[in-house]
Scaffold this motif. Sequence first.
Motif, PDB file in Angstrom:
ATOM      1  N   CYS A  10       0.853  -1.202   0.000  1.00 54.57           N
ATOM      2  CA  CYS A  10       0.000   0.000   0.000  1.00 54.57           C
ATOM      3  C   CYS A  10       0.883   1.244   0.000  1.00 54.57           C
ATOM      4  N   CYS A  13       0.388   3.264   3.373  1.00 49.91           N
ATOM      5  CA  CYS A  13       1.084   2.623   4.497  1.00 49.91           C
ATOM      6  C   CYS A  13       2.595   2.816   4.357  1.00 49.91           C
ATOM      7  N   HIS A  61      -4.648   0.941   8.063  1.00 47.64           N
ATOM      8  CA  HIS A  61      -5.059   0.701   6.675  1.00 47.64           C
ATOM      9  C   HIS A  61      -6.576   0.512   6.606  1.00 47.64           C
ATOM     10  N   HIS A 107      -6.570   3.021   0.580  1.00 51.55           N
ATOM     11  CA  HIS A 107      -6.281   3.402   1.963  1.00 51.55           C
ATOM     12  C   HIS A 107      -6.786   4.830   2.058  1.00 51.55           C
TER      13      HIS A 107
HETATM   14 ZN   LIG Z   1      -2.509   1.246   3.648  1.00 48.34          ZN
END
Ligand SMILES: [Zn+2]
Length: 154
Positions: A10, A13, A61, A107
């Motif tokens: 991600c 993240c 997330h 996200h």
């Molecule tokens: Zn994420």
Amino acid sequence: MTHELGLPDCFVCGKHREESLMPGGPVWNDDLVVVSHLSPRAPGGSDAVYLGHLLVEPRRHAPGLADLTDAEAQRVGQWCAHAARRLREVAGAEHVYAAVIGDNVPHLHVHLLPRYPGTPRDYWWDRVDEWPDAPRGGEQEAVALVRRLNSATP
Ligand SMILES: [Zn+2]
């Protein structure tokens, strides 16, 4: 669909782990939320980003608004309001748009887009960053704005 430690694939993240992906580091952050300026290196980014384009993201997330805990939702809202005030005070925004899109990066990231005085009506809302005379900059200009936004003085 929620992961306390973040997903390896991600972008958001990864950005929270590696602050060099945020121009100037986080504009603000706390235990639940990170606010950053759009990076020229973000997916879909360009060499010259729209200055003042901020992103308000839960650390966890959480894919969308519906996935936030009440505490995260409260904090996201508070940071959106704080960021909008600073964009008005520091960057001279006459209005601040907020949007959740998330078609590409699942996200949650609330986009905050200032509208600067003089923006022609044709460019209001989702074309605000397409105005040819809009303030844009690369990494250095974004860092300079971040420093002003999170400094103690207006
Ligand atoms: Zn994420």
